[in-house]
Design a protein around this motif. Structure first.
Motif, PDB file in Angstrom:
ATOM      1  N   GLU A   1     -32.597 -48.247  29.813  1.00  0.00           N
ATOM      2  CA  GLU A   1     -33.255 -47.583  28.695  1.00  0.00           C
ATOM      3  C   GLU A   1     -32.663 -48.046  27.371  1.00  0.00           C
ATOM      4  O   GLU A   1     -33.391 -48.374  26.427  1.00  0.00           O
ATOM      5  CB  GLU A   1     -33.107 -46.062  28.845  1.00  0.00           C
ATOM      6  CG  GLU A   1     -33.425 -45.237  27.604  1.00  0.00           C
ATOM      7  CD  GLU A   1     -34.890 -45.187  27.239  1.00  0.00           C
ATOM      8  OE1 GLU A   1     -35.205 -44.596  26.197  1.00  0.00           O
ATOM      9  OE2 GLU A   1     -35.730 -45.741  27.979  1.00  0.00           O
ATOM     10  N   VAL A   2     -31.349 -48.088  27.293  1.00  0.00           N
ATOM     11  CA  VAL A   2     -30.691 -48.513  26.050  1.00  0.00           C
ATOM     12  C   VAL A   2     -31.052 -49.955  25.722  1.00  0.00           C
ATOM     13  O   VAL A   2     -31.449 -50.278  24.595  1.00  0.00           O
ATOM     14  CB  VAL A   2     -29.165 -48.349  26.156  1.00  0.00           C
ATOM     15  CG1 VAL A   2     -28.473 -48.942  24.931  1.00  0.00           C
ATOM     16  CG2 VAL A   2     -28.793 -46.876  26.316  1.00  0.00           C
ATOM     17  N   MET A   3     -30.942 -50.833  26.691  1.00  0.00           N
ATOM     18  CA  MET A   3     -31.170 -52.251  26.437  1.00  0.00           C
ATOM     19  C   MET A   3     -32.619 -52.536  26.049  1.00  0.00           C
ATOM     20  O   MET A   3     -32.888 -53.338  25.153  1.00  0.00           O
ATOM     21  CB  MET A   3     -30.748 -53.073  27.658  1.00  0.00           C
ATOM     22  CG  MET A   3     -29.242 -52.997  27.914  1.00  0.00           C
ATOM     23  SD  MET A   3     -28.684 -53.899  29.369  1.00  0.00           S
ATOM     24  CE  MET A   3     -28.812 -55.579  28.782  1.00  0.00           C
ATOM     25  N   SER A   4     -33.555 -51.833  26.685  1.00  0.00           N
ATOM     26  CA  SER A   4     -34.964 -52.076  26.384  1.00  0.00           C
ATOM     27  C   SER A   4     -35.354 -51.580  24.999  1.00  0.00           C
ATOM     28  O   SER A   4     -36.295 -52.095  24.384  1.00  0.00           O
ATOM     29  CB  SER A   4     -35.861 -51.406  27.440  1.00  0.00           C
ATOM     30  OG  SER A   4     -35.797 -49.986  27.338  1.00  0.00           O
ATOM     31  N   ARG A   5     -34.625 -50.587  24.484  1.00  0.00           N
ATOM     32  CA  ARG A   5     -34.936 -50.041  23.156  1.00  0.00           C
ATOM     33  C   ARG A   5     -34.156 -50.744  22.048  1.00  0.00           C
ATOM     34  O   ARG A   5     -34.640 -50.859  20.917  1.00  0.00           O
ATOM     35  CB  ARG A   5     -34.606 -48.541  23.132  1.00  0.00           C
ATOM     36  CG  ARG A   5     -35.312 -47.720  24.198  1.00  0.00           C
ATOM     37  CD  ARG A   5     -36.804 -47.590  23.937  1.00  0.00           C
ATOM     38  NE  ARG A   5     -37.062 -46.937  22.665  1.00  0.00           N
ATOM     39  CZ  ARG A   5     -36.891 -45.625  22.446  1.00  0.00           C
ATOM     40  NH1 ARG A   5     -36.473 -44.830  23.422  1.00  0.00           N
ATOM     41  NH2 ARG A   5     -37.168 -45.108  21.264  1.00  0.00           N
ATOM     42  N   VAL A   6     -32.952 -51.215  22.360  1.00  0.00           N
ATOM     43  CA  VAL A   6     -32.110 -51.830  21.336  1.00  0.00           C
ATOM     44  C   VAL A   6     -32.477 -53.296  21.115  1.00  0.00           C
ATOM     45  O   VAL A   6     -32.476 -53.775  19.970  1.00  0.00           O
ATOM     46  CB  VAL A   6     -30.623 -51.684  21.710  1.00  0.00           C
ATOM     47  CG1 VAL A   6     -29.742 -52.497  20.753  1.00  0.00           C
ATOM     48  CG2 VAL A   6     -30.213 -50.218  21.693  1.00  0.00           C
ATOM     49  N   ARG A   7     -32.785 -54.009  22.189  1.00  0.00           N
ATOM     50  CA  ARG A   7     -33.050 -55.440  22.051  1.00  0.00           C
ATOM     51  C   ARG A   7     -34.126 -55.750  21.000  1.00  0.00           C
ATOM     52  O   ARG A   7     -33.934 -56.643  20.153  1.00  0.00           O
ATOM     53  CB  ARG A   7     -33.421 -56.049  23.410  1.00  0.00           C
ATOM     54  CG  ARG A   7     -33.655 -57.561  23.322  1.00  0.00           C
ATOM     55  CD  ARG A   7     -33.892 -58.219  24.660  1.00  0.00           C
ATOM     56  NE  ARG A   7     -32.627 -58.457  25.360  1.00  0.00           N
ATOM     57  CZ  ARG A   7     -32.230 -57.800  26.426  1.00  0.00           C
ATOM     58  NH1 ARG A   7     -32.975 -56.824  26.918  1.00  0.00           N
ATOM     59  NH2 ARG A   7     -31.097 -58.084  27.009  1.00  0.00           N
ATOM     60  N   PRO A   8     -35.279 -55.051  20.989  1.00  0.00           N
ATOM     61  CA  PRO A   8     -36.278 -55.347  19.941  1.00  0.00           C
ATOM     62  C   PRO A   8     -35.750 -55.127  18.526  1.00  0.00           C
ATOM     63  O   PRO A   8     -36.131 -55.856  17.597  1.00  0.00           O
ATOM     64  CB  PRO A   8     -37.413 -54.371  20.257  1.00  0.00           C
ATOM     65  CG  PRO A   8     -37.270 -54.073  21.708  1.00  0.00           C
ATOM     66  CD  PRO A   8     -35.792 -54.067  21.964  1.00  0.00           C
ATOM     67  N   CYS A   9     -34.874 -54.135  18.359  1.00  0.00           N
ATOM     68  CA  CYS A   9     -34.274 -53.915  17.038  1.00  0.00           C
ATOM     69  C   CYS A   9     -33.396 -55.099  16.653  1.00  0.00           C
ATOM     70  O   CYS A   9     -33.479 -55.621  15.527  1.00  0.00           O
ATOM     71  CB  CYS A   9     -33.448 -52.636  17.037  1.00  0.00           C
ATOM     72  SG  CYS A   9     -34.409 -51.110  17.207  1.00  0.00           S
ATOM     73  N   PHE A  10     -32.561 -55.533  17.580  1.00  0.00           N
ATOM     74  CA  PHE A  10     -31.681 -56.662  17.309  1.00  0.00           C
ATOM     75  C   PHE A  10     -32.484 -57.927  16.994  1.00  0.00           C
ATOM     76  O   PHE A  10     -32.105 -58.723  16.127  1.00  0.00           O
ATOM     77  CB  PHE A  10     -30.761 -56.904  18.494  1.00  0.00           C
ATOM     78  CG  PHE A  10     -29.562 -55.986  18.543  1.00  0.00           C
ATOM     79  CD1 PHE A  10     -29.368 -55.010  17.588  1.00  0.00           C
ATOM     80  CD2 PHE A  10     -28.623 -56.115  19.558  1.00  0.00           C
ATOM     81  CE1 PHE A  10     -28.259 -54.175  17.624  1.00  0.00           C
ATOM     82  CE2 PHE A  10     -27.501 -55.289  19.609  1.00  0.00           C
ATOM     83  CZ  PHE A  10     -27.327 -54.314  18.635  1.00  0.00           C
ATOM     84  N   GLU A  11     -33.578 -58.122  17.700  1.00  0.00           N
ATOM     85  CA  GLU A  11     -34.407 -59.308  17.468  1.00  0.00           C
ATOM     86  C   GLU A  11     -35.010 -59.315  16.069  1.00  0.00           C
ATOM     87  O   GLU A  11     -35.333 -60.372  15.525  1.00  0.00           O
ATOM     88  CB  GLU A  11     -35.511 -59.373  18.526  1.00  0.00           C
ATOM     89  CG  GLU A  11     -34.978 -59.726  19.911  1.00  0.00           C
ATOM     90  CD  GLU A  11     -36.031 -59.601  21.000  1.00  0.00           C
ATOM     91  OE1 GLU A  11     -35.780 -60.107  22.119  1.00  0.00           O
ATOM     92  OE2 GLU A  11     -37.102 -59.006  20.746  1.00  0.00           O
ATOM     93  N   GLN A  12     -35.138 -58.096  15.481  1.00  0.00           N
ATOM     94  CA  GLN A  12     -35.658 -57.978  14.114  1.00  0.00           C
ATOM     95  C   GLN A  12     -34.542 -57.895  13.073  1.00  0.00           C
ATOM     96  O   GLN A  12     -34.793 -57.673  11.891  1.00  0.00           O
ATOM     97  CB  GLN A  12     -36.526 -56.727  14.007  1.00  0.00           C
ATOM     98  CG  GLN A  12     -37.761 -56.745  14.885  1.00  0.00           C
ATOM     99  CD  GLN A  12     -38.499 -55.417  14.837  1.00  0.00           C
ATOM    100  OE1 GLN A  12     -38.918 -54.958  13.775  1.00  0.00           O
ATOM    101  NE2 GLN A  12     -38.653 -54.795  15.998  1.00  0.00           N
ATOM    102  N   GLY A  13     -33.298 -58.084  13.514  1.00  0.00           N
ATOM    103  CA  GLY A  13     -32.172 -58.045  12.586  1.00  0.00           C
ATOM    104  C   GLY A  13     -31.740 -56.645  12.197  1.00  0.00           C
ATOM    105  O   GLY A  13     -31.114 -56.453  11.148  1.00  0.00           O
ATOM    106  N   ILE A  14     -32.045 -55.644  13.034  1.00  0.00           N
ATOM    107  CA  ILE A  14     -31.741 -54.243  12.744  1.00  0.00           C
ATOM    108  C   ILE A  14     -30.574 -53.795  13.621  1.00  0.00           C
ATOM    109  O   ILE A  14     -30.616 -53.927  14.846  1.00  0.00           O
ATOM    110  CB  ILE A  14     -32.966 -53.344  12.997  1.00  0.00           C
ATOM    111  CG1 ILE A  14     -34.129 -53.762  12.084  1.00  0.00           C
ATOM    112  CG2 ILE A  14     -32.613 -51.864  12.785  1.00  0.00           C
ATOM    113  CD1 ILE A  14     -35.442 -53.079  12.418  1.00  0.00           C
TER     114      ILE A  14
END
Length: 298
Positions: free
Chosen positions: A71-84
């Motif tokens: 759950e954490v990885m699936s929600r955080v990865r898109p943020c990281f990919e956007q520089g967030i």
């Protein structure tokens, strides 16, 4: 300054509109009902509030599960990919091991995204105690605090959020085993209601007992009144699970007598499973919480 997103989790008991207002995301806990798995959803999409509390009343086998690494990885990865970057203000570690799983997910994600930041903070709280803390954190973010400054602010302020709660029956608290001091106050006394707080160590701690519903409502009103601090207490939250009439009465009393805005929120499936139908609580930012298990009775 890099952008960052505030996350909390299903235990915060903040409804859809208020989370949208403050741009708060949350990680899902799990809910298992007679072997069927659901998300612990604060938007009540997969089941209604009445259905959830009905499951408890009907004696269905209901249990909760932690936030998972997936759950954490699936929600955080898109943020990281956007520089967030990410800051997670999570449920008390005394009540769940979700923060440990967050940290395991962080290890993997930081190898993939070494330039990003991913901070986890044990709030030592749950329900609207956590929810109010996260709202105030969002306000601080909007006021210009960096992610590191916000992390320090949470650590400096997390003991100034107060909870006073009571329940209709001890059945769910006993079954969950997540409240301290219960045995010392009760045998099987009919009609006696516990008053419990979120203590300084992140436990739900029983601090008092009263006889009857009216007395319990008066007690949690007086407790929150005494916890208010002029200039600090701008709003009082009232959490309820199938106790809306009592919540409305408390709201009116808060606004009429204390002249402080009161907001009613549903107690969600995580805290609701522990406390059962009839849970009602008051919450505020105010005096510092100093109580903890073993420091004496109220």
């Amino acid at each position: 300054m890099a952008k960052y997103q505030i996350f909390t989790d299903s235990s915060c008991d903040l409804g859809t509109e208020i989370r949208k207002q403050y741009n708060i995301e949350y990680f899902y806990f799990g809910l298992v009902v007679d072997g069927v798995t659901y998300r612990a959803d604060l938007d009540w999409k997969d089941y209604t509030q009445e259905e959830f509390y009905g499951w408890l009343s009907q004696g269905k086998k209901v249990k909760t599960t932690q936030v998972t690494m997936e759950e954490v990885m699936s929600r955080v990865r898109p943020c990281f990919e956007q520089g967030i970057d990410i800051i997670y203000i999570g449920c008390s570690g005394a009540l769940t091991g979700s923060m440990n799983l967050f940290e395991l997910a962080k290890r993997e994600l930081m190898e993939e995204f070494p330039d990003r930041k991913m901070i986890g903070i044990d709030s030592l709280a749950a329900s609207c105690t956590l929810g109010m803390m996260v709202i105030d954190a969002s306000k601080k973010q909007q006021g210009g605090l960096s992610i590191e400054e916000l992390e320090q602010w949470v650590y400096d302020n997390r003991f100034f959020y107060n909870q006073f709660a009571t329940v209709d029956t001890l059945t769910y608290l006993r079954a969950a085993g997540r409240i301290k001091g219960l045995a010392a106050f009760f045998g099987n006394i009919v009609g006696v209601k516990p008053i419990f707080i979120s203590d300084r160590k992140g436990n739900n701690l029983t601090v008092n007992k009263v006889k009857g519903t009216k007395a319990s409502l008066n007690e949690i009103f007086e407790d929150v009144k005494n916890a208010c601090v002029e200039g600090e207490t701008e709003e009082i939250f009232i959490g309820q699970g199938m106790a809306m009439e009592r919540a409305e009465a408390l709201k009116k009393r808060v606004e009429d007598e204390l002249h402080i805005k009161a907001t009613i929120e549903w107690i969600g499936p995580i805290v609701g499973t522990t406390c059962g139908p009839g849970i009602i609580a008051t919450f505020c930012r105010g005096k510092e919480v100093t109580r903890y298990e073993g420091d004496g009775e109220k």
